[in-house]
Motif scaffolding. Structure first.
Motif, short mmCIF file in Angstrom:
data_model
loop_
_atom_site.label_atom_id
_atom_site.label_comp_id
_atom_site.label_asym_id
_atom_site.label_seq_id
_atom_site.Cartn_x
_atom_site.Cartn_y
_atom_site.Cartn_z
N ILE A 93 11.92 2.71 -1.60
CA ILE A 93 11.10 3.47 -1.79
C ILE A 93 9.46 3.89 -0.92
CG2 ILE A 93 10.19 5.16 -3.23
CD1 ILE A 93 11.95 5.29 -5.22
N THR A 94 9.31 2.08 -1.60
CA THR A 94 7.93 2.33 -0.90
C THR A 94 7.62 2.39 0.56
OG1 THR A 94 7.12 1.56 -3.00
CG2 THR A 94 5.25 1.24 -0.84
N ALA A 95 8.94 1.89 1.21
CA ALA A 95 8.39 0.95 2.81
C ALA A 95 9.39 2.83 3.52
CB ALA A 95 10.29 0.05 2.71
N LYS A 96 9.80 3.58 2.98
CA LYS A 96 9.94 4.73 2.89
C LYS A 96 9.31 5.90 3.48
CE LYS A 96 14.12 6.95 0.98
NZ LYS A 96 15.04 6.94 -0.49
N GLY A 217 -4.31 1.96 12.08
CA GLY A 217 -3.64 3.17 11.49
C GLY A 217 -2.53 2.32 10.91
N SER A 218 -1.92 1.02 10.93
CA SER A 218 -1.09 0.98 10.37
C SER A 218 -1.21 -0.08 9.14
CB SER A 218 0.20 -0.17 10.63
OG SER A 218 -0.87 -1.87 10.84
N VAL A 219 -2.26 -0.54 8.80
CA VAL A 219 -3.32 -0.87 7.27
C VAL A 219 -3.28 -0.05 6.37
CG1 VAL A 219 -5.00 -2.51 6.62
CG2 VAL A 219 -3.96 -3.20 8.58
N GLY A 220 -4.06 1.25 7.04
CA GLY A 220 -4.47 2.50 6.37
C GLY A 220 -2.77 3.13 6.38
N VAL A 221 -2.17 3.45 6.73
CA VAL A 221 -0.61 3.80 5.51
C VAL A 221 -0.62 3.08 5.10
CG1 VAL A 221 1.27 2.92 7.36
CG2 VAL A 221 1.08 4.91 7.05
N ALA A 223 -2.28 1.40 2.08
CA ALA A 223 -2.98 2.08 1.33
C ALA A 223 -2.97 3.17 0.83
CB ALA A 223 -4.26 1.13 2.50
N GLY A 224 -2.34 3.88 1.78
CA GLY A 224 -2.43 5.07 1.53
C GLY A 224 -1.21 5.63 0.90
N ALA A 225 -0.15 4.61 1.24
CA ALA A 225 1.07 4.75 0.14
C ALA A 225 1.68 4.72 -1.44
CB ALA A 225 2.52 4.45 0.85
N ILE A 226 0.42 3.46 -1.33
CA ILE A 226 0.51 2.53 -2.63
C ILE A 226 -0.90 3.22 -3.36
CG2 ILE A 226 -0.78 0.69 -3.81
CD1 ILE A 226 2.04 0.13 -2.36
N THR A 227 -2.40 4.09 -2.42
CA THR A 227 -3.11 4.92 -3.59
C THR A 227 -1.80 5.82 -4.09
OG1 THR A 227 -4.19 3.97 -2.26
CG2 THR A 227 -5.11 5.93 -3.59
N GLY A 228 -1.59 6.88 -3.60
CA GLY A 228 -0.74 8.43 -3.46
C GLY A 228 0.30 7.41 -5.00
N GLU A 229 0.81 6.33 -4.89
CA GLU A 229 1.68 5.93 -6.01
C GLU A 229 0.90 5.57 -6.79
OE1 GLU A 229 5.57 4.01 -3.18
OE2 GLU A 229 4.25 2.66 -4.49
N PHE A 230 -0.12 4.75 -7.48
CA PHE A 230 -0.99 5.12 -8.30
C PHE A 230 -1.63 6.18 -9.30
CE2 PHE A 230 -3.22 0.36 -7.03
CZ PHE A 230 -2.06 0.10 -7.38
N GLY A 264 3.86 -4.13 4.83
CA GLY A 264 2.36 -3.80 5.75
C GLY A 264 2.58 -5.16 7.22
N LEU A 265 3.03 -6.13 6.38
CA LEU A 265 3.09 -7.66 7.47
C LEU A 265 4.06 -7.47 8.68
CD1 LEU A 265 1.21 -10.36 7.27
CD2 LEU A 265 3.52 -11.42 6.73
N ALA A 266 5.19 -6.69 8.08
CA ALA A 266 6.19 -6.59 8.84
C ALA A 266 5.65 -5.73 9.75
CB ALA A 266 6.95 -5.65 8.02
N LEU A 267 5.03 -4.59 9.28
CA LEU A 267 5.01 -3.15 10.25
C LEU A 267 4.20 -3.70 11.39
CD1 LEU A 267 4.99 0.15 10.23
CD2 LEU A 267 3.11 0.33 9.34
N PHE A 268 2.76 -4.39 11.00
CA PHE A 268 2.08 -4.39 12.37
C PHE A 268 2.09 -5.94 12.84
CE2 PHE A 268 -1.66 -7.39 13.26
CZ PHE A 268 -2.71 -6.14 12.99
#
Ligand SMILES: Nc1ncnc2c1ncn2[C@@H]1O[C@H](COP(=O)(O)OP(=O)(O)O)[C@@H](O)[C@H]1O
Ligand SMILES: [Mg+2]
Lengths: 290, 268
Positions: A93-96, A217-221, A223-230, A264-268
């Protein structure tokens, strides 16, 4: 041969005294340690300090688990992930969210970047607003996204995209300004249209800047997804972390964070790979200047 | 066939004028700098002319106006019978920096003007011409090499090819070899002469090297700054083809000395 002739000509000393003057610059022993060794040593030292500090009871075990505990939990989580259990579902879900957030950020960021970097309307009228929004703490928008889009994945995608868009705008716009006056003049003398100048000169010249924006952006994305889930619940990895933390299961929090960083690592790494593939000349130039 | 008429047309004085500048002035609105003041120029077909002057005296501005990259504040520029209003296809330009694009191979860089003008298909059709040009400048075998791997001199030679691929009527050269070391520079100048003679090209060179101007040109225009204006037109009567040995001849020395004296007065 000629060196000895010269030496004889000077009539001083004997030819047999000539020695190769091969020498090396001195470097400290610390700088000569191979990278892999020094990285591993640093990591082990870190673990040792961590272990000692927690064993001595300086920090409460509820706040800070021992490395061994975290290690045990890493195995537990790995088994769960490999078994395709609920944790893998959460990671999926998070990856999506990260994937869609990034895709939207790239599309919107690139488009706005071209608007701002290529047109004077964009630069003079649109840019000030973008700068204004960019200076706001974007995470504060999370409740709004939840209110608008609900507790499902959409609100997380929106926050992730929102955070990642700005560095991509900036990277794209900066890249479009990167072509020097000579190159522009050359294109003008060749009678290039605005579109041709954009596609054949400005965009390729700006690719390195664009990719810098993508990496930020890949780092920010993430952070955004996890913050959104929190803040907005759901069934992602962020929710797992939140639940573990609320139960004071700190080893679990640690190991979840580690596995999360894999996304995150995979994305980067992916962005990096694409960059090296597309901006092959940039790497060559850096190598040459060494 | 009228042999007398044929002979007449070969005389330099009867060569037709390709470029004509009449009283071209340029004032930059910003800080009201007068870069050019009533410059008159007539370039004959197949001639090689240079303009020499200290840096900042308006040479590049003159060239840009001739190329249609900038508009003059007043005066007229006419190329091959039509006024220059904007960039033109019959002009080839070269600058101090080769400005090859690192994402294109040498060959792709050379056909870029064709690609922009007539599309990718036409550019591919010109690959054979581009190869011949590369051979002409001694870059055979570097077709598929990326510019990062070319030396400064090689890059400038590739830039020459790119300029020539469209077969322009006139070549406008803004200090094309001034970033090169002296040895490569001498060599490139001789190459340039050879190419211009072979193609009967009309060339206009901006330089701040007096020997370079003298060795290459039929006419040297001496410019003085503030405001930029042509103070003298020096005809160079050295025989063609020019060789580097000529640099040591008294005539060459006298011409260089003369031009230097015209420039020095303004150095104060
Ligand atoms: N776009 C411009 N705006 C304002 N001033 C300019 C501009 N371009 C050139 N100048 C000025 O015009 C003068 C001549 O410049 P330039 O033609 O580049 O000289 P040169 O090529 O002989 O060194 C200089 O004083 C320069 O500062
Ligand atoms: Mg100049």
């Amino acid at each position: 041969m000629s060196a000895t002739d010269l030496n004889d000509g000077l009539g001083e000393g004997s030819a047999s005294t000539i020695v190769d003057t091969v020498w090396t610059e001195e470097t400290s022993w610390l700088d000569r340690v191979p990278r892999a060794v020094s990285m591993l040593a640093l990591f082990l030292a870190f673990l040792a300090v961590w272990q000692v500090v927690t064993m001595l009871g300086i920090i409460s075990p509820i706040i800070m688990p021992t490395p061994a505990e975290v290690g045990r939990d890493l195995v537990t989580v790995a088994l769960n992930l490999l078994a395709g259990d609920y944790m893998l579902g959460a990671m999926w879900i998070t990856a999506k969210e990260v994937f869609f957030g990034f895709a939207i950020a790239i599309t919107v960021g690139f488009s706005l970047g071209v608007l701002v970097g290529e047109t004077s309307f964009g630069e003079r009228a649109v840019m000030p607003y973008l700068v204004a929004i960019d200076t706001m703490p974007k995470i504060a928008f999370a409740p709004l996204f939840v209110a608008w889009l609900g507790f499902d994945i959409a609100s997380k995608v929106a926050l992730a995209a929102f955070i990642a868009t700005f560095p991509i705008i900036v990277g794209t716009a900066a890249g479009l300004h990167a072509a020097d006056t000579n190159a522009r003049m050359l294109f003008k003398t060749m009678g290039a249209s605005r579109w041709q100048t954009l596609v054949k000169l400005k965009l390729p010249t700006g690719l390195p800047h664009f990719f810098t924006g993508l990496k930020i952006g890949s780092v920010g994305v993430m952070a955004g997804a996890i913050t959104g889930e929190f803040l907005g619940g759901g069934k992602g990895f962020g929710e797992l972390i939140r639940v573990a933390a609320s139960m004071l299961d700190t080893p679990r929090v640690f190991s979840l964070i580690l596995y999360l960083s894999l996304i995150g690592l995979a994305l980067f790494a992916f962005v990096n790979w694409v960059q090296r593939h597309f901006v092959f000349w940039h790497k060559a130039r850096v190598a040459q200047s060494d | 066939m009228n042999t007398a008429a044929a002979a007449l047309t070969k005389l330099p004085s009867h060569r037709d004028v390709v470029y004509e500048l009449r009283s071209v002035s340029k004032t930059f609105a910003l800080r009201r700098i007068q870069a050019l003041d009533k410059v008159d120029l007539r370039l004959e077909r197949g001639s090689f002319s240079s303009v020499i002057g200290s840096s900042g005296c308006g040479k590049s501005t003159l060239l840009k106006i001739m190329a249609g990259l900038q508009s003059p504040s007043s005066g007229s520029v006419v190329l091959a019978g039509t006024p220059v209003m904007g960039t033109r296809r019959d002009i080839g330009m070269m600058f101090q920096h080769a400005t090859l694009f690192p994402w294109r191979t040498t060959l792709e860089n050379i056909v870029l003007p064709i690609e922009i003008r007539d599309g990718k298909h036409a550019a591919r059709a010109k690959h054979e011409d581009a190869r011949r040009l590369l051979e002409l400048v001694g870059l055979k075998g570097f077709e598929n090499v990326y510019p990062n791997e070319l030396s400064g001199g090689m890059a400038q030679r590739a830039a020459i090819c790119r300029m020539l691929i469209t077969e322009p009527e006139v070549l406008l050269l803004d200090e094309p070899f001034s970033a090169l070391d002296e040895l490569s520079r001498d060599f490139m100048n001789m190459e340039l002469q050879r190419i211009c003679m072979a193609r009967e090209a009309t060339a206009f060179l901006v330089t701040h090297s007096i020997p370079e101007a003298v060795i290459l040109s039929d006419t040297v225009y001496v410019m003085r700054p503030r405001p930029g204006r042509v103070v003298e037109e020096v005809p160079i009567d050295l025989p063609r083809p020019r060789t580097l040995d000529m640099i040591t001849t008294p005539r060459f020395g006298a011409l260089v000395e003369h031009i230097r004296s015209r420039l020095d007065k303004e150095a104060l």
